[in-house]
Design a protein around this motif. Sequence first.
Motif, short mmCIF file in Angstrom:
data_model
loop_
_atom_site.label_atom_id
_atom_site.label_comp_id
_atom_site.label_asym_id
_atom_site.label_seq_id
_atom_site.Cartn_x
_atom_site.Cartn_y
_atom_site.Cartn_z
N TRP A 1 0.83 -1.19 0.00
CA TRP A 1 0.00 0.00 0.00
C TRP A 1 0.87 1.25 0.00
N THR A 2 0.31 2.35 -0.47
CA THR A 2 0.95 3.66 -0.36
C THR A 2 0.22 4.47 0.71
N GLU A 3 0.79 5.61 1.07
CA GLU A 3 0.11 6.48 2.03
C GLU A 3 -1.26 6.89 1.50
N LEU A 4 -1.33 7.17 0.20
CA LEU A 4 -2.62 7.55 -0.39
C LEU A 4 -3.61 6.40 -0.33
N ASP A 5 -3.15 5.18 -0.59
CA ASP A 5 -4.03 4.01 -0.46
C ASP A 5 -4.62 3.92 0.94
N VAL A 6 -3.76 4.13 1.95
CA VAL A 6 -4.22 4.05 3.34
C VAL A 6 -5.31 5.07 3.60
N TRP A 7 -5.09 6.30 3.16
CA TRP A 7 -6.08 7.35 3.41
C TRP A 7 -7.37 7.13 2.63
N ARG A 8 -7.28 6.64 1.41
CA ARG A 8 -8.51 6.34 0.66
C ARG A 8 -9.28 5.20 1.30
N TYR A 9 -8.55 4.24 1.88
CA TYR A 9 -9.21 3.13 2.55
C TYR A 9 -9.86 3.61 3.85
N LEU A 10 -9.16 4.46 4.59
CA LEU A 10 -9.75 5.04 5.80
C LEU A 10 -11.04 5.78 5.48
N GLU A 11 -11.02 6.51 4.35
CA GLU A 11 -12.22 7.24 3.93
C GLU A 11 -13.34 6.29 3.55
N ARG A 12 -13.03 5.27 2.77
CA ARG A 12 -14.07 4.33 2.32
C ARG A 12 -14.70 3.56 3.47
N GLU A 13 -13.85 3.15 4.43
CA GLU A 13 -14.32 2.31 5.52
C GLU A 13 -14.81 3.11 6.73
#
Length: 313
Positions: free
Chosen positions: A200-212
């Motif tokens: 994962w990238t930092e952006l992936d982490v933040w997009r996942y935090l947003e989605r979930e």
Amino acid sequence: MRAAPVSATDTVTTSGLDVDALDVLESEAIHIIREVVAEFERPVLLFSGGKDSVVVLHLAAKAFWPARVPFPVLHVDTGHNFPEVIAFRDETVARLGLRLEVASVQDYLDDGRLHERADGTRNPLQTLPLLDAIAAGRHDAVFGGARRDEDKARAKERIISLRDEFGQWDPRNQRPELWDLYNGRHTVGQHVRAFPISNWTELDVWRYLEREAIALPPLYFAHEREVYRRDGMWRAVSEVSPVRPGETLETRTVRYRTVGDMSCTGAVESDAADVAAVVAEVATSTLTERGATRADDRISEAAMEDRKKDGYF
């Protein structure tokens, strides 16, 4: 060979179906967590309350739902943590009904097994308490939230990374991981570190935090705080990081990209007050969160790799 990691902004086509890249990353991470739990006897998850460990814990909860997470969480407490992060850690553990194991750096300082560093930071002092906690808990697998995009040393890690009888890591002795097959073979005294969100990238982490819609400590979002400038970073004023002569105390609107020790973690100026705003901000960033805000990683070019070889995460 392993395919190149996908970004959460990509769409993956599988058998004619378009699949969101976040679903691919989530599926891989849950597969890794389940594989480790199936293969090892006493896994544990390093949980600091930081965003990456929060995501790994969330993935673990999804992996075994509706049952509880089948392993404890471990925090190496340096005594210099942000109070907001410790409160979030305890709240999360209570909400999920987890068993929390704490290894205290302060205990090691009190009895003389460790000594304070001249620069005041305690992050490099975590290694001995971590290794002792792993040995005391007889943990043969330790989950962590490290990602390859954070640091050059972490980019060398395999998803399942062997540690020898002394808890040390040899970057030249890495096992191949072909076709998503993970080699957990180890002898008595050895253990592995497992990194489910390695790709994962930092952006992936933040997009996942947003989605979930995953909760985080409030430090990750814009707030006013008394800070001062040191080493190109805004440092929070506190008992463990006081203002030095010549430094000016200011009130700024800042947020934290990573929530390590107060003594070595800097804030960034930001108006991003919610997850969507952070996603937009991270998407334009050219520096990783550790490179931008962690003073302990600036000690030398190989600071992280040297600590990892000694047993640090």
